[in-house]
Enzyme design. Structure first.
Site, PDB file in Angstrom:
ATOM      1  N   GLU A  33       0.832  -1.208   0.000  1.00 31.84           N
ATOM      2  CA  GLU A  33       0.000   0.000   0.000  1.00 31.84           C
ATOM      3  C   GLU A  33       0.863   1.252   0.000  1.00 31.84           C
ATOM      4  O   GLU A  33       1.904   1.286   0.635  1.00 31.84           O
ATOM      5  CB  GLU A  33      -0.800   0.064   1.307  1.00 31.84           C
ATOM      6  CG  GLU A  33      -1.979  -0.833   1.348  1.00 31.84           C
ATOM      7  CD  GLU A  33      -2.742  -0.703   2.670  1.00 31.84           C
ATOM      8  OE1 GLU A  33      -2.692   0.358   3.318  1.00 31.84           O
ATOM      9  OE2 GLU A  33      -3.376  -1.691   3.048  1.00 31.84           O
ATOM     10  N   CYS A  74       3.317   8.349   1.202  1.00 35.51           N
ATOM     11  CA  CYS A  74       3.726   7.453   2.281  1.00 35.51           C
ATOM     12  C   CYS A  74       3.923   6.076   1.657  1.00 35.51           C
ATOM     13  O   CYS A  74       3.008   5.529   1.043  1.00 35.51           O
ATOM     14  CB  CYS A  74       2.627   7.417   3.343  1.00 35.51           C
ATOM     15  SG  CYS A  74       2.891   6.166   4.599  1.00 35.51           S
ATOM     16  N   CYS A  99       5.183  -7.238   8.156  1.00 37.46           N
ATOM     17  CA  CYS A  99       6.119  -6.697   9.149  1.00 37.46           C
ATOM     18  C   CYS A  99       6.275  -7.707  10.259  1.00 37.46           C
ATOM     19  O   CYS A  99       5.335  -8.425  10.596  1.00 37.46           O
ATOM     20  CB  CYS A  99       5.541  -5.391   9.707  1.00 37.46           C
ATOM     21  SG  CYS A  99       6.651  -4.556  10.864  1.00 37.46           S
ATOM     22  N   CYS A 116       3.538  -4.987  16.546  1.00 32.95           N
ATOM     23  CA  CYS A 116       2.854  -3.993  17.382  1.00 32.95           C
ATOM     24  C   CYS A 116       1.367  -4.348  17.498  1.00 32.95           C
ATOM     25  O   CYS A 116       0.719  -4.703  16.509  1.00 32.95           O
ATOM     26  CB  CYS A 116       3.018  -2.582  16.821  1.00 32.95           C
ATOM     27  SG  CYS A 116       4.746  -2.072  16.730  1.00 32.95           S
ATOM     28  N   CYS A 130      -1.450  -2.559  15.241  1.00 30.30           N
ATOM     29  CA  CYS A 130      -1.133  -2.321  13.827  1.00 30.30           C
ATOM     30  C   CYS A 130      -1.608  -3.464  12.924  1.00 30.30           C
ATOM     31  O   CYS A 130      -1.305  -4.636  13.178  1.00 30.30           O
ATOM     32  CB  CYS A 130       0.368  -2.136  13.680  1.00 30.30           C
ATOM     33  SG  CYS A 130       0.877  -1.849  11.976  1.00 30.30           S
ATOM     34  N   CYS A 174      -3.164   1.824   8.607  1.00 29.57           N
ATOM     35  CA  CYS A 174      -2.149   1.252   7.721  1.00 29.57           C
ATOM     36  C   CYS A 174      -2.352  -0.244   7.588  1.00 29.57           C
ATOM     37  O   CYS A 174      -2.608  -0.939   8.551  1.00 29.57           O
ATOM     38  CB  CYS A 174      -0.758   1.457   8.313  1.00 29.57           C
ATOM     39  SG  CYS A 174      -0.585   2.945   9.265  1.00 29.57           S
TER      40      CYS A 174
HETATM   41  N1  SAH Z   1       7.627   0.376  11.446  1.00 32.40           N
HETATM   42  C1  SAH Z   1       7.694   1.818  11.435  1.00 32.40           C
HETATM   43  C2  SAH Z   1       6.903   2.481  10.336  1.00 32.40           C
HETATM   44  C3  SAH Z   1       5.552   1.955   9.980  1.00 32.40           C
HETATM   45  S1  SAH Z   1       4.186   2.321  11.007  1.00 32.40           S
HETATM   46  C4  SAH Z   1       7.317   2.368  12.784  1.00 32.40           C
HETATM   47  O1  SAH Z   1       6.965   1.587  13.664  1.00 32.40           O
HETATM   48  O2  SAH Z   1       7.430   3.564  12.991  1.00 32.40           O
HETATM   49  C5  SAH Z   1       3.913   4.056  10.937  1.00 32.40           C
HETATM   50  C6  SAH Z   1       3.298   4.618  12.209  1.00 32.40           C
HETATM   51  O3  SAH Z   1       1.908   4.264  12.336  1.00 32.40           O
HETATM   52  C7  SAH Z   1       3.970   4.104  13.464  1.00 32.40           C
HETATM   53  O4  SAH Z   1       4.113   5.140  14.387  1.00 32.40           O
HETATM   54  C8  SAH Z   1       2.959   3.084  13.947  1.00 32.40           C
HETATM   55  O5  SAH Z   1       3.135   2.775  15.288  1.00 32.40           O
HETATM   56  C9  SAH Z   1       1.661   3.766  13.621  1.00 32.40           C
HETATM   57  N2  SAH Z   1       0.478   2.923  13.590  1.00 32.40           N
HETATM   58  C10 SAH Z   1       0.339   1.658  13.138  1.00 32.40           C
HETATM   59  N3  SAH Z   1      -0.926   1.231  13.276  1.00 32.40           N
HETATM   60  C11 SAH Z   1      -1.620   2.248  13.805  1.00 32.40           C
HETATM   61  C12 SAH Z   1      -2.973   2.419  14.173  1.00 32.40           C
HETATM   62  N4  SAH Z   1      -3.859   1.438  14.032  1.00 32.40           N
HETATM   63  N5  SAH Z   1      -3.326   3.622  14.675  1.00 32.40           N
HETATM   64  C13 SAH Z   1      -2.429   4.614  14.832  1.00 32.40           C
HETATM   65  N6  SAH Z   1      -1.133   4.518  14.486  1.00 32.40           N
HETATM   66  C14 SAH Z   1      -0.729   3.336  13.996  1.00 32.40           C
END
Ligand code: SAH
Length: 343
Positions: free
Chosen positions: A91, A104, A111, A115, A118, A332
């Protein structure tokens, strides 16, 4: 076959020499790939047919295909789903701001950071992207929108510092004057906090912005949300941020996704203020985007406001991220997941 779009101009020069071609052809080829955004050797009409044929035989030419596009009726944000040559899906998001267009991009297919909030973490890591596959997302969006991209954020699916060498090469190609020539200052790389790679990145002395996904102000809470916190403590992370700033003089961005009842309490804000107040940084508060696989909820408006207030009272630079594209599969990785479920 070697991937021709991932070569630097210097490397391409020596390749061209090996093919027995004149050196100036390398720059022509490079500009066709990275400036004119050619989708195949066939489009490179001022190159001799014999050279194009040789290249087709010798090298792989990556390209990506638009599978789906969703455009927000609210703010014009577009979310693209692209298919790579091996069928993988990634994406990319295109956002229009007053100061220019921003893309972006994803750095991996899936990944492995895991987290909790995510969507990209759910299926795990399939593979990392090559430098050219990262570039292709920007090139495709430029061609599809017909508009110049001025800012790039590596904040889509994947952990960019878990794909370090490809990321570095991608940065060099994207900022090269014979390519799109995007300024390093207009490039942001977001990481969940892989300390050794952050230190290494600081030593590269680039002018890019580093964004750190913090999301919690105590190790205990961070471990609940982000498995990577079991490996590196917040103290180590802060040390790495300090080092990054010393080396590059670039202000760090801290990302903090507010999850209702989890990390949005007054004491969370107080600890965050304590952690960040003597650092040259900026805090970006993001109301969490709820995903259907998890039961996290957004913080209430009043809690978000008081969280922000507490930080500001401590002299911290803070913004609440404008939510773009709320109506188009918010979080995302969601579009990719939905598509895979259909297949
Ligand atoms: N792996 C990297 C970049 C990808 S995620 C990182 O962790 O920074 C980009 C951002 O979106 C990160 O800050 C991540 O924690 C956040 N993110 C992912 N899923 C999310 C969600 N459901 N709501 C809000 N932020 C989210």
């Amino acid at each position: 076959m070697q991937d021709i779009k991932s070569f630097t101009l210097e490397e391409l020069k020596s390749e061209i020499e090996k093919l027995g071609e004149k050196p100036f052809r390398a720059k022509q080829l490079y500009q066709w790939m990275h400036q004119k955004l050619a989708r195949s050797f066939d489009e490179m009409t001022n190159l001799p047919f014999s050279l194009r044929e040789k290249c087709t035989r010798e090298y792989e030419y990556t390209s990506i295909k638009e599978v789906k596009m969703q455009e927000s009726a609210i703010d014009g944000t577009r979310k693209y789903l692209f298919e790579l040559k091996d069928g993988s899906l990634v994406e990319s998001v295109w956002m229009k701001y007053k100061h220019g267009n921003s893309v972006c991009i994803s750095s991996q297919v899936g990944c492995r950071m895991g987290c909790a909030f995510c969507a990209s973490a759910i299926g795990g890591l399939e593979r990392s992207l090559t430098p050219s596959e990262m570039l292709d997302q920007i090139y495709a969006v430029t061609l599809l929108t017909g508009e110049r991209v001025s800012n790039v954020v590596v904040m889509g699916t994947g952990e960019p510092l878990d794909n370090y060498d490809a990321l570095l090469r991608f940065i060099r190609l994207l900022t090269d004057e014979n390519g799109l020539h995007i300024s390093q200052r207009n490039l942001t790389v977001s990481t969940c906090g892989l300390v050794p790679q952050m230190l290494k990145l600081a030593d590269e002395q680039l002018q890019i912005t580093l964004a750190l996904s913090l999301h919690a102000s105590s190790d205990e809470k961070r471990k609940e949300l982000m498995p990577v916190a079991n490996k590196y403590s917040i103290a180590e992370l802060m040390e790495a941020c300090r080092y990054y700033f010393e080396k590059t003089k670039r202000r760090i961005t801290f990302e903090y996704s507010l999850v209702g009842g989890v990390n949005d309490r007054p004491e969370d804000a107080e600890r965050l203020a304590e952690l960040t107040k003597d650092l040259n940084c900026h805090v970006n508060l993001i109301p969490v985007n709820p995903i259907k696989e998890r039961d996290f909820v957004q913080s209430k408006g009043a809690e978000i406001a008081s969280f922000k207030n507490k930080l500001e009272k401590n002299g911290i630079n803070v913004t609440i991220r404008r939510e773009m594209g709320r109506d188009i599969d918010g979080a995302c990785g969601q579009l990719r997941r939905r598509q895979k479920a259909l297949q």
